[in-house]
Design a protein around this motif. Structure first.
Motif, PDB file in Angstrom:
ATOM      1  N   ALA A 372      45.895  40.868  33.735  1.00  0.00           N
ATOM      2  CA  ALA A 372      45.924  41.411  32.374  1.00  0.00           C
ATOM      3  C   ALA A 372      45.094  40.534  31.447  1.00  0.00           C
ATOM      4  CB  ALA A 372      47.361  41.495  31.872  1.00  0.00           C
ATOM      5  N   VAL A 373      44.398  41.173  30.512  1.00  0.00           N
ATOM      6  CA  VAL A 373      43.656  40.430  29.492  1.00  0.00           C
ATOM      7  C   VAL A 373      44.557  40.297  28.268  1.00  0.00           C
ATOM      8  CG1 VAL A 373      41.621  40.367  28.011  1.00  0.00           C
ATOM      9  CG2 VAL A 373      41.437  41.276  30.338  1.00  0.00           C
ATOM     10  N   THR A 374      44.842  39.054  27.896  1.00  0.00           N
ATOM     11  CA  THR A 374      45.703  38.767  26.762  1.00  0.00           C
ATOM     12  C   THR A 374      44.843  38.328  25.583  1.00  0.00           C
ATOM     13  OG1 THR A 374      47.479  38.072  28.246  1.00  0.00           O
ATOM     14  CG2 THR A 374      47.647  37.405  25.943  1.00  0.00           C
ATOM     15  N   ILE A 375      45.062  38.947  24.433  1.00  0.00           N
ATOM     16  CA  ILE A 375      44.265  38.694  23.234  1.00  0.00           C
ATOM     17  C   ILE A 375      45.196  38.185  22.139  1.00  0.00           C
ATOM     18  CG2 ILE A 375      42.865  39.801  21.433  1.00  0.00           C
ATOM     19  CD1 ILE A 375      42.081  41.851  23.692  1.00  0.00           C
ATOM     20  N   CYS A 376      44.832  37.073  21.533  1.00  0.00           N
ATOM     21  CA  CYS A 376      45.679  36.438  20.524  1.00  0.00           C
ATOM     22  C   CYS A 376      45.022  36.530  19.153  1.00  0.00           C
ATOM     23  CB  CYS A 376      45.907  34.976  20.872  1.00  0.00           C
ATOM     24  SG  CYS A 376      46.748  34.734  22.449  1.00  0.00           S
ATOM     25  N   ASP A 377      45.752  37.038  18.176  1.00  0.00           N
ATOM     26  CA  ASP A 377      45.228  37.164  16.816  1.00  0.00           C
ATOM     27  C   ASP A 377      46.367  36.887  15.850  1.00  0.00           C
ATOM     28  OD1 ASP A 377      43.819  37.738  14.532  1.00  0.00           O
ATOM     29  OD2 ASP A 377      43.587  39.880  14.925  1.00  0.00           O
ATOM     30  N   GLY A 378      46.495  35.646  15.417  1.00  0.00           N
ATOM     31  CA  GLY A 378      47.577  35.316  14.499  1.00  0.00           C
ATOM     32  C   GLY A 378      47.824  33.828  14.447  1.00  0.00           C
ATOM     33  N   LEU A 428      48.179  40.488  21.001  1.00  0.00           N
ATOM     34  CA  LEU A 428      49.306  39.858  20.325  1.00  0.00           C
ATOM     35  C   LEU A 428      48.901  39.585  18.887  1.00  0.00           C
ATOM     36  CD1 LEU A 428      50.066  37.337  23.182  1.00  0.00           C
ATOM     37  CD2 LEU A 428      51.164  39.562  22.805  1.00  0.00           C
ATOM     38  N   LEU A 429      49.666  40.133  17.939  1.00  0.00           N
ATOM     39  CA  LEU A 429      49.318  40.050  16.526  1.00  0.00           C
ATOM     40  C   LEU A 429      50.475  39.501  15.710  1.00  0.00           C
ATOM     41  CD1 LEU A 429      48.024  43.682  16.498  1.00  0.00           C
ATOM     42  CD2 LEU A 429      46.523  41.817  15.827  1.00  0.00           C
ATOM     43  N   GLY A 430      50.180  38.556  14.838  1.00  0.00           N
ATOM     44  CA  GLY A 430      51.122  38.289  13.774  1.00  0.00           C
ATOM     45  C   GLY A 430      51.057  39.424  12.769  1.00  0.00           C
ATOM     46  N   ASP A 431      52.118  39.617  11.986  1.00  0.00           N
ATOM     47  CA  ASP A 431      52.064  40.713  11.015  1.00  0.00           C
ATOM     48  C   ASP A 431      51.034  40.433   9.926  1.00  0.00           C
ATOM     49  OD1 ASP A 431      53.816  38.667  10.232  1.00  0.00           O
ATOM     50  OD2 ASP A 431      55.101  39.981   9.066  1.00  0.00           O
ATOM     51  N   GLY A 432      50.759  39.165   9.637  1.00  0.00           N
ATOM     52  CA  GLY A 432      49.674  38.856   8.715  1.00  0.00           C
ATOM     53  C   GLY A 432      48.329  39.245   9.294  1.00  0.00           C
ATOM     54  N   ALA A 433      48.079  38.869  10.539  1.00  0.00           N
ATOM     55  CA  ALA A 433      46.801  39.193  11.180  1.00  0.00           C
ATOM     56  C   ALA A 433      46.611  40.694  11.303  1.00  0.00           C
ATOM     57  CB  ALA A 433      46.729  38.541  12.560  1.00  0.00           C
TER      58      ALA A 433
END
Length: 539
Positions: A372-378, A428-433
């Motif tokens: 799986a490709v995991t993407i982090c934004d936050g 994966l997102l923070g609610d701000g991001a």
């Protein structure tokens, strides 16, 4: 005489891009670049369009990162370019060979006030390796070839080419463009010998491998070195997954005791920046291995600094650094790793109300495939991803990198889905991001690019709120509306989703998301009081 090509500036530009293996373009429609669209459309090159130019550049960067070849964003003049600057800056910090091909107001009328007339080059120059205006239609391909040659030369990075309106719409002819060879930087034998001697003599060495190990196609060489020298390996960025979980030399959770007890730290393919304490590892000596002279650390003294092709350097070290018995050191760190794993397992199983981020990752681990490709934004929420998720496959981890720019999520998701149509893509997102790019879920829906989005929704800017409270006893500008239904936003844009407020709901929701076949957002209401335990300093 070689093959000749003829056409408008867009056709000549596309020929140069295809010579470098470019198979798609990312864009937001603009009249200054219509000929590029015409060339792509009439030759079957996919055009992926977005709702904000930064998403196009981030999508191009995801392709560049994952496929280790140029990714291309086509942007219209003026605000099209300036909207893409954050993407270019991130690509610069990440060493990603991104090309922004842009339109430009007509040169023959320069100064008269044409639509979106601005000189882009001074704006983009600080965040690119190469920036130029194609002066004529015949020179469009040669300008792009030179831009991509520079972008791919270590240390890699972004490039920018714009073409005035009368150039891109004109017709010209010339030889078919060919990709220029990328130079291989040979390491200095003396510096290599110094590094090999240090590693051979170390009793408690540690390797920290970063993104350039993947970018430089040096994963196999890293494994060879780790196995030959019996050295524990930690990773960051796209180095994650270079050694799969279960490999005898692969570690992730014992970093603190490893760096505290090491007598030598070998940092490969990542800068000695704030993420690594600016290269201060106490009493340990440091070897810093980089792919180009520009990446040498000037702010800290190191014991050795081999520079060049990472495959050559790591293979040479593997040939000359083996034989020492480090079983005791490995066993000590393995015991620390296993102790941390027990603690993490408890955290990931915690049945709390509100939900702790750790529980989200505990449930994700059960449903994510090894590739799986995991993407982090936050901020805080995705920091936990690095703590609890352990990629098993090289080239399966995308985070913003040292520039720390939010808003990468939807663009990275698009580039990852285009690259890997059959793999799980999890953002994966923070609610701000989420506020930066969530509207581009519509771009994913419209173009049939399913991904799973998981939002850690705590209703605050956690990365700012908690430190401000600690510093001042109060916080400002750090609150968001609690409980917002980001899942309904994606549903309204044509995707689907749901909100989760109880730990027992997480697993079933994630399974539904991966089975949905459409962009699907799992909106997890998490604890606003939970703060990621940070140890690094920003400066």
């Amino acid at each position: 005489m070689g093959e000749q090509i003829e056409g408008h500036g867009g056709a000549l530009a596309l020929a140069a891009l295809r010579a470098y293996g470019v198979e798609e373009i990312f864009t937001l429609s603009g009249g200054h670049v219509f000929p590029v669209y015409d060339a792509a459309h009439t030759t079957g090159v996919p055009i992926y369009d977005v709702r904000h130019e930064q998403t196009a550049v981030f999508a191009a960067e995801a392709v560049a990162k994952l496929q280790r070849r140029p990714g291309v964003a086509v942007l219209t003049a003026g605000p099209g370019v300036t909207n893409g600057i954050s993407g270019l800056a991130s690509a610069s910090f990440n060493g990603s060979p991104v090309l922004v091909l842009a339109g430009r107001a007509p040169q023959f009328r320069w100064g008269a006030g044409s639509l979106q007339e601005i000189d882009h080059l001074p704006i983009v120059a600080p965040v690119t390796k190469y920036a130029a205006t194609a002066p004529s239609v015949e020179e469009v391909p040669t300008t792009i070839v030179e831009a991509l040659r520079v972008a791919l030369t270590p240390h890699r990075g972004p490039a920018f080419v714009d073409a005035p309106l009368e150039v891109i719409f004109s017709t010209g002819a010339g030889p078919a463009p060919e990709a220029a060879p990328v130079p291989v930087i040979e390491p200095d034998p003396a510096e290599l010998a110094k590094a090999a001697a240090l590693l051979a003599g170390a009793e408690r060495p540690v390797i920290l491998a970063g993104s350039d190990v993947y970018t430089g196609d040096a994963v196999a060489a890293l494994r060879e070195l780790a196995e030959a020298a019996k050295v524990p390996v930690f990773t960051n960025g796209m180095g994650r997954g270079a050694l799969p979980p279960g490999h005898p030399q692969a570690f992730s959770k014992a970093r603190r005791p490893a760096f505290a007890g090491a007598d030598l730290v070998v940092v490969v393919g990542t800068p000695l920046d704030f993420r690594l304490g600016f290269g201060d590892f106490g009493a340990a000596q440091v070897i810093h291995i980089v792919d180009a002279p520009s990446q040498r650390a000037e702010h800290v003294s190191v014991a050795a600094a081999p520079v060049g092709d990472l495959r050559l350097i790591l293979t040479a070290l593997a040939d000359h650094s083996g034989g020492r018995d480090r079983n005791g050191w490995l066993a000590e760190l393995r015991a620390a790793e296993e102790t941390a794993e027990v603690k993490h397992a408890e955290e990931m199983a915690a049945d709390t109300d509100p939900i702790k981020p750790a529980r989200v990752y505990g449930e994700l681990r059960k449903v994510l495939d090894p590739d799986a490709v995991t993407i982090c934004d936050g901020g805080d929420f995705v920091s936990y991803a690095g703590r609890y998720l352990t990629p098993a496959t090289p080239g399966s981890w995308l985070d913003p990198g040292p520039y720390g720019c939010l808003g990468t999520g939807m663009g990275y998701a698009m580039g990852a889905r285009v690259t890997h149509p059959d793999r799980q893509i999890c953002v994966l997102l923070g609610d701000g991001a989420a506020g930066f790019s969530l509207l581009d879920a519509e771009s994913l829906v419209r173009q049939g690019l399913p991904v799973v989005m998981v939002v850690g929704n705590n209703g605050v800017w956690g990365l700012e709120k908690h430190p401000m409270q600690a510093l001042y006893g109060y916080d400002v500008a750090a609150d968001l509306q609690p409980g917002l239904r980001y899942d309904q936003v994606v549903a309204a844009l044509g995707g689907a989703g749901e909100t989760v407020s109880k730990p027992s709901e997480l697993g079933p929701a994630l399974r539904r998301a991966f089975d949905a076949g459409v962009p699907y957002l799992v909106n997890v209401l998490t604890d606003p009081a939970d703060a990621y335990p940070r140890s690094s300093n920003l400066a």
